[in-house]
Design a protein around this motif. Structure first.
Motif, PDB file in Angstrom:
ATOM      1  N   PHE A 126       7.289  45.054  -7.381  1.00 28.47           N
ATOM      2  CA  PHE A 126       6.515  46.135  -8.008  1.00 28.47           C
ATOM      3  C   PHE A 126       7.492  47.091  -8.692  1.00 28.47           C
ATOM      4  O   PHE A 126       8.461  47.507  -8.074  1.00 28.47           O
ATOM      5  CB  PHE A 126       5.712  46.916  -6.953  1.00 28.47           C
ATOM      6  CG  PHE A 126       4.744  46.024  -6.204  1.00 28.47           C
ATOM      7  CD1 PHE A 126       3.497  45.759  -6.742  1.00 28.47           C
ATOM      8  CD2 PHE A 126       5.079  45.481  -4.969  1.00 28.47           C
ATOM      9  CE1 PHE A 126       2.618  44.983  -6.031  1.00 28.47           C
ATOM     10  CE2 PHE A 126       4.191  44.695  -4.285  1.00 28.47           C
ATOM     11  CZ  PHE A 126       2.955  44.430  -4.812  1.00 28.47           C
ATOM     12  N   ILE A 129       3.662  44.741 -11.911  1.00 28.17           N
ATOM     13  CA  ILE A 129       3.819  43.795 -10.799  1.00 28.17           C
ATOM     14  C   ILE A 129       4.535  42.581 -11.394  1.00 28.17           C
ATOM     15  O   ILE A 129       4.053  41.972 -12.336  1.00 28.17           O
ATOM     16  CB  ILE A 129       2.473  43.373 -10.193  1.00 28.17           C
ATOM     17  CG1 ILE A 129       1.737  44.599  -9.621  1.00 28.17           C
ATOM     18  CG2 ILE A 129       2.670  42.328  -9.125  1.00 28.17           C
ATOM     19  CD1 ILE A 129       0.376  44.267  -9.104  1.00 28.17           C
ATOM     20  N   LEU A 166       5.619  51.831  -9.640  1.00 31.45           N
ATOM     21  CA  LEU A 166       4.351  51.984  -8.924  1.00 31.45           C
ATOM     22  C   LEU A 166       4.450  53.271  -8.127  1.00 31.45           C
ATOM     23  O   LEU A 166       5.329  53.433  -7.287  1.00 31.45           O
ATOM     24  CB  LEU A 166       4.138  50.765  -8.003  1.00 31.45           C
ATOM     25  CG  LEU A 166       2.811  50.713  -7.276  1.00 31.45           C
ATOM     26  CD1 LEU A 166       1.658  50.653  -8.253  1.00 31.45           C
ATOM     27  CD2 LEU A 166       2.781  49.526  -6.343  1.00 31.45           C
ATOM     28  N   PRO A 214       3.120  51.141 -14.406  1.00 31.10           N
ATOM     29  CA  PRO A 214       3.401  50.324 -13.220  1.00 31.10           C
ATOM     30  C   PRO A 214       3.296  48.814 -13.556  1.00 31.10           C
ATOM     31  O   PRO A 214       2.475  48.400 -14.349  1.00 31.10           O
ATOM     32  CB  PRO A 214       2.345  50.744 -12.228  1.00 31.10           C
ATOM     33  CG  PRO A 214       1.273  51.411 -13.014  1.00 31.10           C
ATOM     34  CD  PRO A 214       1.849  51.884 -14.282  1.00 31.10           C
ATOM     35  N   HIS A 230       2.284  56.506  -6.054  1.00 27.02           N
ATOM     36  CA  HIS A 230       1.019  56.988  -5.452  1.00 27.02           C
ATOM     37  C   HIS A 230       1.015  58.511  -5.643  1.00 27.02           C
ATOM     38  O   HIS A 230       1.899  59.218  -5.175  1.00 27.02           O
ATOM     39  CB  HIS A 230       0.972  56.618  -3.966  1.00 27.02           C
ATOM     40  CG  HIS A 230      -0.238  57.165  -3.306  1.00 27.02           C
ATOM     41  ND1 HIS A 230      -1.503  56.713  -3.562  1.00 27.02           N
ATOM     42  CD2 HIS A 230      -0.403  58.147  -2.398  1.00 27.02           C
ATOM     43  CE1 HIS A 230      -2.346  57.377  -2.832  1.00 27.02           C
ATOM     44  NE2 HIS A 230      -1.691  58.300  -2.094  1.00 27.02           N
TER      45      HIS A 230
END
Length: 196
Positions: A182, A6, A185, A4, A187
């Motif tokens: 992002f 940023i 990324l 991931p 979850h």
């Protein structure tokens, strides 16, 4: 494997300056000149020099006499001759009056009066020294000055000063910015996976 990320992308702010230049104008008018110089005044008082030469005595010594001088000499000689004659006549009368005392006045008096006495002669200067009288007055000169001052009515002129101040205007040409992104990324939950 995808990690991931940023991602940050920023843009700097930019300031824009707008400048106006100052303007200055100076003008100096010429002064007004009014200057007068009166002339100096000079006064000269002069008494003339005089030279007097009297040569009448020297001319008389040379025989050039004025009518007045000749008449005065004749009068003086006449008076002197008269007095001498009166004195001689009185003396001779006294001698004749006293004839009885002896002597021969009748013979002596004609013999004494028959001839003139011998002339006397001596060396002399013609004209004699001091016959010319010289007198001199040098006179005088009196000089008076009056110096007149300068008359100055000049007027200076003030400078004409025109001034426009400059200015600077500040503006934002571009604002700052920040972009956040992002990537990869995720979850991961219980039996659940979601990409953000």
């Amino acid at each position: 494997m995808q990690l991931p990320q940023i991602r940050l992308q920023s843009t700097s702010a930019q300031i824009q300056l707008n400048r106006t230049a100052p303007v200055q104008r100076i003008e100096q008018p010429k002064a007004e000149l009014d200057i007068q110089q009166p002339s100096a005044e000079m006064t000269i008082n002069r008494k003339r020099a005089t030279l007097t030469i009297d040569q009448s005595q020297a001319r008389a010594d040379l025989g050039f006499k004025t009518r007045t001088q000749v008449l005065e000499e004749f009068v003086q000689d006449g008076i002197q001759g008269l007095m001498e004659g009166i004195a001689r006549n009185a003396q001779e009368g006294d001698e004749l009056m006293m004839i009885e005392n002896g002597g021969s006045p009748l013979a002596d008096q004609p013999a004494r009066n028959a001839f003139d006495p011998p002339a006397e002669f001596n060396i002399g200067w013609i004209p004699r020294a001091g016959g010319v009288k010289v007198s001199y007055d040098p006179g005088s000169v009196d000089i008076q000055w009056k110096v007149n001052k300068v008359i100055n009515n000049s007027r200076p002129q003030k400078a004409i000063h025109d001034y426009t101040p400059g200015k600077i205007e500040v503006a934002m040409q571009r604002y700052n910015s920040l972009e956040i992104d992002f990537v990869n990324l995720r979850h991961v939950g219980v039996n659940y996976e979601q990409q953000i």
